[in-house]
Design an enzyme around this catalytic site. Structure first.
Site, PDB file in Angstrom:
ATOM      1  N   GLY A   5       2.955  -1.206   4.279  1.00  0.00           N
ATOM      2  CA  GLY A   5       2.987   0.218   3.971  1.00  0.00           C
ATOM      3  C   GLY A   5       4.420   0.657   3.692  1.00  0.00           C
ATOM      4  O   GLY A   5       4.934   0.516   2.583  1.00  0.00           O
ATOM      5  N   GLY A   6       5.076   1.172   4.718  1.00  0.00           N
ATOM      6  CA  GLY A   6       6.417   1.757   4.574  1.00  0.00           C
ATOM      7  C   GLY A   6       7.405   0.870   3.822  1.00  0.00           C
ATOM      8  O   GLY A   6       8.105   1.336   2.913  1.00  0.00           O
ATOM      9  N   GLU A  17      -6.488   4.492   8.102  1.00  0.00           N
ATOM     10  CA  GLU A  17      -6.312   5.926   7.823  1.00  0.00           C
ATOM     11  C   GLU A  17      -7.581   6.526   7.233  1.00  0.00           C
ATOM     12  O   GLU A  17      -7.902   7.687   7.477  1.00  0.00           O
ATOM     13  CB  GLU A  17      -5.091   6.120   6.904  1.00  0.00           C
ATOM     14  N   GLY A  41       2.603   2.086  10.725  1.00  0.00           N
ATOM     15  CA  GLY A  41       3.522   3.213  10.559  1.00  0.00           C
ATOM     16  C   GLY A  41       4.238   3.616  11.833  1.00  0.00           C
ATOM     17  O   GLY A  41       4.849   4.689  11.893  1.00  0.00           O
ATOM     18  N   GLU A  99      -5.085  -5.202  10.716  1.00  0.00           N
ATOM     19  CA  GLU A  99      -4.087  -4.150  10.878  1.00  0.00           C
ATOM     20  C   GLU A  99      -4.343  -3.396  12.184  1.00  0.00           C
ATOM     21  O   GLU A  99      -5.157  -2.451  12.202  1.00  0.00           O
ATOM     22  CB  GLU A  99      -4.176  -3.162   9.721  1.00  0.00           C
ATOM     23  N   HIS A 131      -9.366   0.872   5.346  1.00  0.00           N
ATOM     24  CA  HIS A 131      -8.029   1.106   5.920  1.00  0.00           C
ATOM     25  C   HIS A 131      -8.155   2.069   7.093  1.00  0.00           C
ATOM     26  O   HIS A 131      -8.964   3.004   7.057  1.00  0.00           O
ATOM     27  CB  HIS A 131      -7.088   1.673   4.850  1.00  0.00           C
ATOM     28  N   SER A 149       3.652  -2.315  10.362  1.00  0.00           N
ATOM     29  CA  SER A 149       5.108  -2.348  10.552  1.00  0.00           C
ATOM     30  C   SER A 149       5.717  -3.709  10.239  1.00  0.00           C
ATOM     31  O   SER A 149       6.652  -4.144  10.918  1.00  0.00           O
ATOM     32  CB  SER A 149       5.474  -1.894  11.972  1.00  0.00           C
ATOM     33  N   ASN A 203       0.873  -1.179   0.000  1.00  0.00           N
ATOM     34  CA  ASN A 203       0.000   0.000   0.000  1.00  0.00           C
ATOM     35  C   ASN A 203       0.906   1.223   0.000  1.00  0.00           C
ATOM     36  O   ASN A 203       1.513   1.548   1.014  1.00  0.00           O
ATOM     37  CB  ASN A 203      -0.885  -0.034   1.263  1.00  0.00           C
ATOM     38  N   TRP A 204       0.988   1.861  -1.172  1.00  0.00           N
ATOM     39  CA  TRP A 204       1.940   2.977  -1.306  1.00  0.00           C
ATOM     40  C   TRP A 204       1.395   4.273  -0.701  1.00  0.00           C
ATOM     41  O   TRP A 204       2.106   5.267  -0.640  1.00  0.00           O
ATOM     42  CB  TRP A 204       2.295   3.189  -2.784  1.00  0.00           C
ATOM     43  N   LYS A 205       0.133   4.267  -0.321  1.00  0.00           N
ATOM     44  CA  LYS A 205      -0.503   5.445   0.285  1.00  0.00           C
ATOM     45  C   LYS A 205      -0.283   6.684  -0.594  1.00  0.00           C
ATOM     46  O   LYS A 205      -0.283   6.575  -1.812  1.00  0.00           O
ATOM     47  CB  LYS A 205       0.017   5.660   1.707  1.00  0.00           C
TER      48      LYS A 205
HETATM   49  C1  PEP Z   1      -0.631  -0.002   6.129  1.00  0.00           C
HETATM   50  O1  PEP Z   1      -0.810   1.198   6.072  1.00  0.00           O
HETATM   51  O2  PEP Z   1      -1.466  -0.771   5.603  1.00  0.00           O
HETATM   52  C2  PEP Z   1       0.563  -0.493   6.811  1.00  0.00           C
HETATM   53  C3  PEP Z   1       0.576  -1.729   7.208  1.00  0.00           C
HETATM   54  O3  PEP Z   1       1.562   0.419   7.012  1.00  0.00           O
HETATM   55  P1  PEP Z   1       3.017   0.112   7.647  1.00  0.00           P
HETATM   56  O4  PEP Z   1       3.520  -1.169   7.045  1.00  0.00           O
HETATM   57  O5  PEP Z   1       3.861   1.293   7.277  1.00  0.00           O
HETATM   58  O6  PEP Z   1       2.825  -0.026   9.125  1.00  0.00           O
END
Ligand code: PEP
Length: 248
Positions: A231-232, A95, A170, A164, A93, A210, A9-11
């Site tokens: 994500g990251g 966010e 994040g 999640e 999600h 994470s 997920n590149w957000k």
């Molecule tokens: C996400 O936003 O779906 C996610 C898992 O982010 P991160 O891996 O950065 O925690």
């Protein structure tokens, strides 16, 4: 036997040039044995889709609006996504739920539209830290699963649940292997109750929060962890592919 699925997920990250470069690097080294997908920002879907064209990496979207078309300024429909060869789409999600204020009702409508449109629905669930501390994780996850329409969703291969925990997204603080497995097992039993055993057995349940190359092996080795929503660590081909490697 569920094939593991690792989705990035590149957000709201990348530029057009860096998105293409990232997609090409992932496509080039995507080995078989695991399903891979990336969800770039809407505006780069077309370019990223072209970069992935001859690869086995699935193109995904981070969101979709539930109406088919019309006066919904700024929104993107499922049909538009399909026009660009999008194969999977996220809903719920954290966010979008917490930073952008999406209600469970709206998330449910979006989930229904994504599923009805024939895409793979990746439905995200997860608790905030205060909810975990108050012992509300499982009821909250159950309520978020209930956003899905039992009578509509009939193909387990087109339903993916992403667990999640909000406190892990994040933050650099991932759930432990045991914490993830506990909630994943609960999700699978909730799917069994709502649908049936065979259905629940075939739904992939991803962990997100994470996940990185150094913690992926333990998380992905858990019985009910069928992949990751990243994500990251999905913003660098090297770390994304290292996570995929850990799941093989
Ligand atoms: C996400 O936003 O779906 C996610 C898992 O982010 P991160 O891996 O950065 O925690």
């Amino acid at each position: 036997m569920r094939t593991k699925f690792i989705a990035g997920n590149w957000k709201m990250n990348t530029t057009k040039a860096s998105a293409i470069e990232l997609a090409r690097a992932i496509a080039k080294d995507a080995a078989p044995g695991i399903d891979l997908g990336v969800a770039p920002p809407f505006v780069y879907l077309d370019a990223v889709g072209q970069s992935l064209a001859s690869s086995r990496v699935l193109l995904g979207a981070q969101d979709a609006y539930h109406e088919k078309n019309g006066a919904f300024t700024g929104e993107i429909s499922v049909e538009m996504l399909k026009d660009l060869n999008v194969k999977f789409c996220l809903t719920g999600h954290s966010e979008r739920r917490h930073a952008l204020g999406e209600s469970g009702d709206l998330v449910g409508k979006k989930a229904a539209a994504i599923y009805a449109g024939g895409l793979i629905l990746v439905h995200c669930v997860g608790e905030k830290l205060e909810q975990r501390d108050a012992g509300q994780t499982l009821p909250l996850v159950q309520a978020q699963l209930n956003e899905l329409n039992r009578d509509q969703v009939s193909d387990p291969e087109r339903l993916v649940i992403a667990y999640e925990p909000v406190w892990a997204i994040g933050t650099g603080r991932n759930a432990t292997d045991a914490q993830a497995q506990e909630v994943h097992a609960f999700i699978r039993s909730a799917l069994t109750k709502r649908w049936n055993n065979d259905f629940a057995d075939r739904v992939r349940i991803l962990y997100g929060g994470s996940m990185k190359p150094d913690n992926a092996k333990g998380l992905l080795a858990q019985k009910d962890v069928d992949g990751g929503l990243i994500g990251g660590a999905s913003l660098k081909a090297e770390s994304f592919l290292a996570i995929a490697q850990a799941g093989r």
